[in-house]
Design a protein around this motif. Structure first.
Motif, mmCIF file in Angstrom:
data_model
loop_
_atom_site.group_PDB
_atom_site.id
_atom_site.type_symbol
_atom_site.label_atom_id
_atom_site.label_comp_id
_atom_site.label_asym_id
_atom_site.label_seq_id
_atom_site.Cartn_x
_atom_site.Cartn_y
_atom_site.Cartn_z
ATOM 1 N N ASP A 248 -3.346 18.252 -4.380
ATOM 2 C CA ASP A 248 -2.361 18.451 -3.156
ATOM 3 C C ASP A 248 -1.862 19.732 -2.629
ATOM 4 O OD1 ASP A 248 -0.671 18.703 -5.430
ATOM 5 O OD2 ASP A 248 0.662 17.581 -4.822
ATOM 6 N N GLN A 249 -2.427 20.958 -3.526
ATOM 7 C CA GLN A 249 -2.175 22.229 -3.459
ATOM 8 C C GLN A 249 -2.592 23.000 -2.238
ATOM 9 O OE1 GLN A 249 -3.047 24.885 -6.688
ATOM 10 N NE2 GLN A 249 -1.858 26.813 -5.868
ATOM 11 N N TYR A 250 -3.680 22.345 -1.735
ATOM 12 C CA TYR A 250 -4.378 22.920 -0.596
ATOM 13 C C TYR A 250 -4.670 21.945 0.533
ATOM 14 C CZ TYR A 250 -5.463 26.519 -3.812
ATOM 15 O OH TYR A 250 -5.317 27.674 -4.790
ATOM 16 N N TRP A 251 -4.783 20.455 0.262
ATOM 17 C CA TRP A 251 -4.653 19.513 1.382
ATOM 18 C C TRP A 251 -3.703 18.808 1.385
ATOM 19 C CZ3 TRP A 251 -8.566 20.987 -1.960
ATOM 20 C CH2 TRP A 251 -9.849 21.475 -1.627
ATOM 21 N N THR A 252 -3.086 18.365 2.420
ATOM 22 C CA THR A 252 -1.896 17.275 2.581
ATOM 23 C C THR A 252 -2.003 16.113 2.482
ATOM 24 O OG1 THR A 252 -1.231 18.963 4.285
ATOM 25 C CG2 THR A 252 -0.342 16.849 4.242
ATOM 26 N N LEU A 253 -1.389 15.186 1.586
ATOM 27 C CA LEU A 253 -1.541 13.716 1.423
ATOM 28 C C LEU A 253 -0.744 13.190 2.225
ATOM 29 C CD1 LEU A 253 -1.720 13.823 -2.489
ATOM 30 C CD2 LEU A 253 -3.672 13.827 -0.834
ATOM 31 N N ARG A 254 -1.081 12.160 3.143
ATOM 32 C CA ARG A 254 -0.476 11.407 4.045
ATOM 33 C C ARG A 254 -0.445 10.164 3.578
ATOM 34 N NH1 ARG A 254 -1.778 12.067 10.337
ATOM 35 N NH2 ARG A 254 -2.766 10.232 10.179
ATOM 36 N N ALA A 255 0.593 9.258 3.687
ATOM 37 C CA ALA A 255 0.676 7.975 3.549
ATOM 38 C C ALA A 255 1.046 7.303 4.806
ATOM 39 C CB ALA A 255 1.738 7.618 2.451
ATOM 40 N N GLU A 256 0.741 6.214 5.178
ATOM 41 C CA GLU A 256 0.948 5.496 6.588
ATOM 42 C C GLU A 256 0.507 4.114 6.302
ATOM 43 O OE1 GLU A 256 -1.255 7.591 9.461
ATOM 44 O OE2 GLU A 256 -3.079 6.299 9.067
ATOM 45 N N GLU A 257 1.320 3.436 7.143
ATOM 46 C CA GLU A 257 0.929 1.785 7.396
ATOM 47 C C GLU A 257 -0.184 1.522 8.050
ATOM 48 O OE1 GLU A 257 4.066 -0.432 8.996
ATOM 49 O OE2 GLU A 257 5.650 0.428 7.806
ATOM 50 N N VAL A 258 -1.161 0.529 7.808
ATOM 51 C CA VAL A 258 -2.307 0.257 8.455
ATOM 52 C C VAL A 258 -2.165 -0.558 9.672
ATOM 53 C CG1 VAL A 258 -4.803 -0.791 8.109
ATOM 54 C CG2 VAL A 258 -3.631 0.503 6.095
ATOM 55 N N PRO A 259 -2.392 -0.332 10.853
ATOM 56 C CA PRO A 259 -1.873 -1.045 12.056
ATOM 57 C C PRO A 259 -2.651 -2.285 11.799
ATOM 58 C CG PRO A 259 -2.689 1.098 12.739
ATOM 59 C CD PRO A 259 -3.016 1.096 11.192
ATOM 60 N N GLU A 260 -2.042 -3.059 12.553
ATOM 61 C CA GLU A 260 -2.700 -4.714 12.583
ATOM 62 C C GLU A 260 -4.155 -4.754 13.120
ATOM 63 O OE1 GLU A 260 -1.917 -7.391 10.974
ATOM 64 O OE2 GLU A 260 0.056 -5.980 9.975
ATOM 65 N N GLU A 261 -4.066 -3.895 14.191
ATOM 66 C CA GLU A 261 -5.325 -3.975 15.237
ATOM 67 C C GLU A 261 -6.503 -3.534 14.338
ATOM 68 O OE1 GLU A 261 -5.148 -1.540 18.331
ATOM 69 O OE2 GLU A 261 -5.177 0.431 17.414
ATOM 70 N N GLU A 262 -6.418 -2.640 13.116
ATOM 71 C CA GLU A 262 -7.507 -1.964 12.455
ATOM 72 C C GLU A 262 -8.002 -3.134 11.468
ATOM 73 O OE1 GLU A 262 -7.109 1.556 10.726
ATOM 74 O OE2 GLU A 262 -6.011 2.542 12.539
ATOM 75 N N LYS A 263 -6.731 -4.045 11.176
ATOM 76 C CA LYS A 263 -7.221 -5.269 9.991
ATOM 77 C C LYS A 263 -8.147 -6.094 10.659
ATOM 78 C CE LYS A 263 -2.717 -4.710 7.772
ATOM 79 N NZ LYS A 263 -1.634 -5.430 7.266
ATOM 80 N N ASN A 264 -8.147 -6.458 11.983
ATOM 81 C CA ASN A 264 -9.005 -7.249 12.693
ATOM 82 C C ASN A 264 -9.812 -6.901 13.830
ATOM 83 O OD1 ASN A 264 -7.283 -9.400 11.465
ATOM 84 N ND2 ASN A 264 -5.579 -8.636 12.873
ATOM 85 N N LEU A 265 -10.750 -6.006 13.276
ATOM 86 C CA LEU A 265 -11.788 -5.201 14.042
ATOM 87 C C LEU A 265 -12.642 -6.300 14.454
ATOM 88 C CD1 LEU A 265 -12.551 -1.864 12.291
ATOM 89 C CD2 LEU A 265 -11.371 -2.310 14.505
ATOM 90 N N GLY A 266 -13.126 -6.391 15.772
ATOM 91 C CA GLY A 266 -14.129 -7.234 16.368
ATOM 92 C C GLY A 266 -15.629 -6.443 16.126
ATOM 93 N N PRO A 267 -16.636 -7.401 16.199
ATOM 94 C CA PRO A 267 -18.048 -7.093 15.919
ATOM 95 C C PRO A 267 -18.242 -5.769 16.920
ATOM 96 C CG PRO A 267 -18.065 -8.952 17.259
ATOM 97 C CD PRO A 267 -16.650 -8.865 16.925
#
Length: 1100
Positions: free
Chosen positions: A958-977
Motif C-alpha cells: 500500500d506504499q505505492y498503490w491506493t487500496l479502496r474498499a467499497e460496497e458491491v452494487p446490487e446491479e453487479e450481483k445480478n448481471l444478465g447474460p
C-alpha cells in the motif's frame, strides 16, 4: 534576427530559470533566463562542422584576397564613389537623468553610383571609424546565393588584429528610399565580433526586385544610398571587470537574490552577533557593499536566517524570500520605526460601492503581483488589478441595514511607496500537468512608469494627489559577483519575452518562417519614484552609521585586509607550531587519549623563511619567558598509525640554518607547517634548569596516569630511560610523578610502539567490581567506542530531542533500553529506531527491525559515512508483535453517501482480504446490514485489481498503490447474460500532446445493457456523480483503448465496443472527458513518508 557569413548552421539552447540568483547594490531589473539566439548560415559550407576555427591568413594573403574580391575598382567607376560621411546622430531623448548612458551612435552614409553596372559578386565601402575601431559595409549586389540584397557590417582590419580580439556593437543597416523616406528599409541587430565572425548582418535584407525597380525609390539615377548606424559597446571581461569602478556597485557571491535594500538605521547593539541577528547581518552586508572593492559573501546573512548549507544553496523564489524577510524584519522592529515599511510598503483599499463609497479594508504589500497572461504591458496589468467587479443578480452584496444591493467591488491604491517592487506572475499552476509552468508571453514595461495617468485612476479618493507617482527603472544588471550597466535595448526589449522570427533560409520557396520562444524575460521590476530618487539613491556617510556598528565593521574589514595580506605573502612565511608540556597536560584526558597533542591547539608562530632559527628561539623566549639556553627543540614524526611522536632533537648544526631551510629538510611530506616539541626542565620553583645531556642510548618516554575511580587519564610527565634498562628501574620516579608512596604497587601498560606508557595503582581483588573500567585496557576500549548519539523524534526530524553517551559496541537491546530509560518507557520493546540518511539529511524510509542489527555502530553507518543521529518512536504495542502484524491503509467509499474515510487496518500477516473487509465493516457505516464489500487496487486513477477474499495480505503493497474498499452494487450481483461490466475513468487531453490523455479523479465500475445507448448511460452517470446540468452538458464520452479516444454519439450502442468480463481490462474503458476542477491533493502513499516541500523559512 541576424545571420552571419560562413556560419556552421544554427543551434538554439536555453537555460532554465533559477529563482535565486543575483546581487544587491541598487534598484534594477531582475531577469529570469538567458537564451542563446539561433543563427543561420549565410552561405553553404562544404565541411559539415568544424571543431575549431582555422588560423587567420597572413596579412599579405588577406590583402591579396581583398584586392581580388573588390567588385567595383575605383578606375571602373567614372565618377567614383562619393566621399564617405560619418555623422554623429542626435542623442535619443532620455526620460531619466541618471549615470547610465547608452553608447554613442555614429552614422555612416555610403552613396553607390552605377549600381546596376556592378558585375562583381561583392562590394566593400570605404573604411570608417566608430568607437576607435575600423568598420566597413559589405554588400552582395546580386545576393549571397539568394534573390535578396545581402548586407553586412564588417571589421575592416580583422586580418591584422591580435589573436583573441573581440568587440561588441549594436548597429542598424538601411537602404534609403529616395522618394519617400518613410519607406526606407532599416534593420538592426547586435553582435560580438571576433576572428571567427568578423562580419554580421542580413543575408535577405530586401528583395532584389524591389531594389532595382526605379519606381520603388531605392535606386534613383542608378544610385543607391546605404546607411549604417553603429554603437560600439564595451565588452565585459568577467575576470578583469571591476564592478565598483564601472558602476559604483559590487555584487553578491551567489547565495541570495536581490530582494534586500540597505537599511542602516535598524536598532542593533554592540552585543549582537551577526550570525544571530538579521538586522546586524544586513547592516554588515551593506556596509561591505558600500566600501568593498570586490564582491561580498552572504554566508553571514544566511547564518542569521538559521539556514544550514542545504538551505543556503537550495533554490528559492525571489518574491517569496522578499516577502518572508520583510515580515521577519517587521516582526523584529515592532517597537521602533522601521524604515523598510516607509520605503517599500504600498497600501491599497478593498471597497464595495453601493451609493456611498465604502472602504472595506486596507492592506499593505511589500510588492505587487501583476498578471502577465492576457496583459500586453504593465499598464494593462494595473488596469486589471483595479478592475471593477459588479455584484448583481444572484451575486448581490449584503449591506448591513439595507439587505441585498447591487454594488461595485474593487481595489484602489491609497498610496505608492518610494521603491515600487512589481512581481510579474510569470508562473502559473497547470492543473492538467499538476506542475508550475512558465508564461513566456511578450510583456512590455517602460523606463518611466506614470501611475497618475488618466487622472489618477489607480488611486482612491482619499489618496494624497500632491504626491507625483512617476517612477523610473534604473538599468543595472546584477549577475552574482558582477555588476554592469545595461543599455535600453538589453534592459527592456530583450526582457519582454514573447516569440522571435528567424529569417527564411530560402525566401523564394514561400515556406513558413521559423519562430522560437524567447525564454529570457523579466519576472521582477524595481522602480524608484523620481521625487524620492535623491533620498533612495544617496551616498551613505560615516555619520549615518551607528558608532558601535562602524567600529565593529571597520575591525572586520581590517581583519579581512590582514588575512588578505597574509595570504598574498604566504609564500614568504612558514608556520611553526610549538608544543610544550603544558599543552600535553591540558589536552590529555580531555581531547586526547591515544596520542600526545592536537597540533591545531598549540601556540603557532608565523615566521619569515629567511629568519635564522637562532633568532626564532629568541622569539620563543619572549613568548614563553624561557631563555634560549634552556630550550631544546624536537622534531615530530608521523607514525604509520597516524599518531605523532617527538622523534629527535635538533642538532646544533641544524639550529644554524634558516627557518625555511630547516622546514624543507625536516618536512618530507611538504606540509606547510613545521611541528616542534619544546623540551624544558623546570625546578621546584618552576624556573628553567639546564637541560640534561642526552646520549644515543637515551629514549624519551611520556607517561599517563589512570584513575579508575574517576575514570580519568592524565599526563604526569616524561623521562629519559636507557634502551637497555628495565621497567623496575623507573618505578620510583613514576611513584614520585604520581604522588604515590614508594611502597605503592603500580601496573604499567605500553601504548602503541612503546614511547607512551600508562600506569595505575595495582587494583585490589575486592575492588575490581566497583568500577566500570577497572584498568587501562578496558578504559581505552571504552574511549575508542564512545559515541554521543543525538536522538530525534520521528515526528520532528529536524530537531534534536536529547543526547546519550553510548558505546559503539552496545547491542540492540542495550541501546533501546537506554532510550526507554531516558523517555520513561517501561517496556523497551515499544521503542522503534530509524537510522539517518547522511545524504538527504532525513530519516531512512524503513525503520530498524527488532534486533535487526547487532551493534550501535551498525545503526549509525550509512554507506561509507558514520552519523551520530537516530530517530525514535514510542509504539502502542511491542515491536516484535507489530512486526508480526500487517498494517494496511485503506480508503473506504460509502455506497450511497458522498463520504470517504481512511482506515489503518492492523492484522496478522497470515490474514486474508476477507479479514480486512470484516474489520472495515466493524468500523464504518454500511448502506444496509447485508452489504457486501470488495477491495480494489487503484493506481493513477485506474482500477488495476479486485482482490479475492481468500488472498493473503502479507504481500499487498500500500506504499505505492491506493487500496479502496467499497460496497458491491446490487446491479453487479445480478448481471444478465448480455450485460457488460466496464471501467469508467475521468480524463482530459494533455495540453502538450493532444493525442494523449491524462486520467484524474475516482474511477468506478458500471453495468451497461446490451442495447443501451449512450444517452441512457449518460443519465445514470449524471445521477451517480451528481453533476449539475450546465456542467454535464459540456462533458464528452469516448471509448478509449491504449490511450486513444474514439468519441460516442448519444445514439450509439455502447456495449458492442466492450468485452463481457472487463475485470482487469483497465486499458479499455469508457472515458468521461471534462476539466479537472477538483483541488489538487498530495497522495502520501505514492511518496517517501518523510519527503516534504520546503517553503522559504527564516528561523531566527
Amino acid at each position: 534576427m541576424t545571420t552571419r557569413r560562413g556560419g556552421r548552421g544554427f543551434m538554439a539552447c536555453d537555460h532554465k530559470r533559477q529563482f535565486l540568483k543575483g546581487g544587491v547594490g541598487g534598484p534594477h531589473i531582475t531577469a529570469g533566463d538567458r537564451d542563446s539566439s539561433p543563427r543561420l548560415p549565410r552561405r553553404r559550407v562544404r565541411a559539415a562542422m568544424t571543431t575549431s576555427p582555422p588560423p587567420p591568413p597572413p596579412a599579405e594573403q588577406q590583402q591579396q584576397q581583398e584586392e581580388e574580391e573588390v567588385l567595383v575598382p575605383r578606375q571602373e567607376l567614372p565618377n567614383g564613389t562619393q566621399p564617405m560621411e560619418v555623422v554623429p546622430s542626435e542623442p535619443a531623448a532620455t526620460v531619466e537623468n541618471q549615470q547610465i548612458e547608452d553608447p554613442p551612435i555614429s552614422r555612416f552614409t555610403w552613396t553607390i553610383e552605377n549600381l546596376s553596372r556592378v558585375s562583381t559578386k561583392k562590394l566593400y565601402s570605404e573604411i570608417f571609424v566608430v568607437g576607435g575601431y575600423k568598420w566597413r559595409i559589405l554588400i552582395f549586389p546580386r545576393g549571397n546565393n539568394v534573390e535578396y540584397l545581402s548586407m553586412y557590417l564588417d571589421v575592416a582590419d580583422s586580418a591584422v588584429l591580435p589573436y583573441g580580439w573581440t568587440r561588441y556593437a549594436q548597429f542598424s543597416l538601411s537602404v534609403v528610399n529616395q522618394m519617400h523616406n518613410k519607406f526606407t528599409i532599416r534593420k538592426e541587430t547586435q553582435h560580438q565580433f571576433s576572428a571567427r565572425e568578423s562580419d554580421w548582418g542580413f543575408t535577405s535584407f530586401m528583395p532584389l526586385g524591389d531594389l532595382y525597380n526605379p519606381s520603388r525609390g531605392y535606386l534613383v539615377n542608378d544610385t543607391c544610398i546605404v546607411e549604417a548606424e553603429v554603437a560600439v559597446c564595451k565588452v565585459v571581461d568577467y575576470w578583469s571587470y571591476d564592478s565598483k569602478k564601472e558602476t559604483g556597485y559590487v555584487g553578491l557571491k551567489n547565495q541570495v537574490d536581490s530582494a534586500c535594500q540597505a537599511v542602516y538605521h535598524m536598532p542593533t547593539t554592540e552585543n549582537d552577533m551577526p550570525s544571530g541577528s538579521i538586522p546586524l547581518a544586513l547592516q554588515s552586508l551593506f556596509y561591505k557593499l558600500q566600501y568593498n572593492d570586490s564582491s561580498v559573501s552572504t554566508k553571514e546573512l544566511t547564518k542569521s536566517f538559521g539556514w544550514d548549507m542545504h538551505d543556503s544553496f537550495m533554490q528559492h523564489d525571489v518574491q517569496e524570500l522578499n516577502r518572508v524577510l520583510s515580515e521577519k524584519l517587521e516582526d523584529k522592529m515592532k517597537k521602533g520605526i522601521l524604515l523598510w515599511q516607509v520605503i517599500v510598503l504600498s497600501h491599497h483599499g478593498h471597497y464595495v460601492q453601493t451609493c456611498p463609497f465604502d472602504l472595506i479594508g486596507v492592506h499593505s504589500n511589500a510588492d505587487l503581483q501583476l498578471d502577465v497572461k492576457g496583459c500586453q504591458d504593465v499598464y494593462a496589468s494595473f488596469d486589471k488589478y483595479v478592475e471593477v467587479e459588479r455584484l448583481e443578480g444572484d451575486n448581490k452584496y449584503h449591506a448591513e441595514q439595507y439587505g441585498l444591493q447591487d454594488a461595485k467591488k474593487g481595489v484602489l491604491f491609497i498610496d505608492f511607496p518610494p521603491v515600487l517592487q512589481l512581481q510579474l506572475k510569470r508562473f502559473e499552476y497547470d492543473f492538467m500537468r499538476d506542475t508550475m509552468v512558465k508564461i513566456n508571453d511578450r510583456y512590455e514595461f517602460p523606463i518611466q512608469l506614470d501611475l497618475d495617468r488618466d487622472d489618477g485612476k489607480y488611486l482612491s479618493p482619499d489618496a494624497d494627489r500632491n504626491v507625483r507617482n512617476l517612477y523610473t527603472l534604473h538599468r543595472f544588471k546584477f549577475d552574482d559577483e558582477r555588476v554592469t550597466k545595461e543599455d535600453a535595448k538589453r534592459a527592456l526589449e530583450e526582457q519582454y519575452g514573447g516569440e522571435e522570427e528567424l529569417p527564411q533560409t530560402n525566401p523564394g520557396l514561400n515556406n513558413t518562417p521559423f519562430k522560437f520562444t524567447k525564454y529570457s524575460n523579466a519576472y521582477m521590476l524595481v522602480y524608484i519614484r523620481e521625487s524620492d530618487k535623491d533620498k533612495i539613491i544617496c551616498n551613505v556617510d560615516e555619520k549615518d552609521i551607528a558608532e558601535h556598528l562602524r567600529i565593529r565593521l571597520e575591525k572586520d574589514r581590517e581583519e579581512k585586509e590582514r588575512r588578505k595580506k597574509e595570504k598574498a605573502e604566504a609564500h614568504l612565511y612558514t608556520i611553526i607550531k610549538v608544543a610544550r608540556d603544558d599543552d600535553l597536560t591540558t589536552q590529555i584526558g580531555k581531547d586526547i587519549y591515544f596520542d600526545l597533542v592536537d597540533h591545531d591547539k598549540v601556540p603557532s608562530f608565523r615566521i619569515q623563511k629567511q629568519m635564522p632559527f637562532t633568532q626564532f628561539k629568541e622569539e620563543v623566549a619572549k613568548e614563553f619567558g624561557i631563555p634560549t639556553q634552556f630550550q631544546r627543540f624536537w622534531l615530530w614524526a608521523k607514525r604509520q598509525n597516524h599518531t605523532y611522536r617527538p622523534n629527535r632533537p635538533l642538532t646544533p648544526q641544524e639550529e644554524t640554518h634558516t627557518v625555511g631551510q630547516l622546514k624543507e629538510a625536516a618536512n618530507k611530506a611538504h606540509n606547510a607547517e613545521l611541528k616542534l616539541f619544546l623540551e624544558v626542565e623546570l625546578g621546584l620553583d618552576l624556573k628553567p634548569l639546564p637541560l640534561p645531556d642526552k646520549t644515543r642510548e637515551d629514549i624519551l618516554l611520556f607517561f599517563k596516569l589512570y584513575d579508575p575511580e574517576k575514570e580519568q587519564l592524565r599526563y604526569v610527565g616524561r623521562l629519559f630511560v636507557k634502551a637497555s634498562g628495565k621497567p623496575q628501574d623507573i618505578l620510583p620516579k613514576l611513584r614520585k610523578m604520581a604522588g604515590f608512596s614508594q611502597d605503592e604497587e603500580i601496573e604499567l601498560y605500553e601504548l602503541e610502539d612503546g614511547d607512551i606508557v600508562c600506569f595505575q595503582k595495582s587494583p585490589k581483588p575486592d575492588t575490581a567490581d566497583q568500577y566500570r573500567y577497572p584498568d587501562v585496557p578496558s578504559f581505552l576500549v571504552y574511549i575508542r567506542n564512545r559515541q554521543v548519539v543525538h536522538f530525534r523524534s520521528l515526528e520532528k526530524p529536524k530537531e534534536d530531542d536529547f543526547c546519550l553517551e553510548m558505546s559503539k559496541a552496545f547491542t540492540y537491546d542495550e541501546v533501546v533500553e537506554k532510550v526507554a530509560q531516558k523517555l520513561g518507557v517501561d517496556d523497551p520493546t515499544k521503542i522503534r529506531l530509524t537510522s539517518h540518511n547522511c545524504y538527504s539529511q532525513q530519516p531512512k524510509p524503513q525503520p530498524i527491525k527488532y534486533r535487526g542489527v547487532e551493534r550501535l555502530l551498525d545503526m549509525l553507518i550509512h554507506y561509507n559515512q558514520t552519523s551520530d543521529i537516530l530517530y525514535y518512536e514510542v509504539l502502542d504495542i511491542p515491536l516484535p508483535e507489530l512486526q508480526a502484524l500487517k498494517t494496511l491503509k485503506v480508503t473506504y467509499h460509502h455506497g450511497t453517501k458522498d463520504e470517504v474515510s481512511v482506515h489503518s487496518i492492523r492484522l496478522p500477516k497470515n490474514s486474508t482480504v476477507g479479514d480486512v473487509l470484516n474489520d472495515i465493516k466493524s468500523k464504518v457505516e454500511l448502506s444496509h446490514p447485508n452489504a457486501e464489500l470488495r477491495l480494489l487496487e487503484v493506481f493513477y486513477h485506474k482500477i488495476y485489481k479486485i482482490f479475492a477474499p481468500n488472498e493473503k495480505i502479507e504481500n499487498i503493497n500500500d506504499q505505492y498503490w491506493t487500496l479502496r474498499a467499497e460496497e458491491v452494487p446490487e446491479e453487479e450481483k445480478n448481471l444478465g447474460p448480455f450485460d457488460r461490466l466496464i471501467h469508467v475513468y475521468h480524463f482530459t487531453k494533455d495540453t502538450q500532446n493532444q493525442t494523449q490523455v491524462q486520467n484524474f479523479g475516482e474511477p468506478f465500475f458500471m453495468v451497461i445493457r446490451e442495447d443501451e445507448t449512450l444517452s441512457s448511460i449518460k443519465e445514470r452517470i449524471q445521477k451517480k456523480l451528481k453533476v449539475p446540468d450546465e456542467d454535464f452538458s459540456k462533458w464528452k464520452f469516448a471509448y478509449i483503448s491504449l490511450g486513444r479516444p474514439d468519441y460516442f454519439e448519444d445514439s450509439d450502442t455502447v456495449a458492442s465496443r466492450f468485452q463481457r468480463n472487463m475485470y482487469g481490462a483497465w486499458e479499455q474503458y469508457l472515458g468521461l472527458e471534462h476539466p479537472d476542477t477538483a483541488p489538487r491533493k498530495t497522495h502520501n502513499a505514492n511518496q517517501n513518508r518523510h519527503s516534504f516541500e520546503r517553503p522559504v523559512k527564516i528561523y531566527n
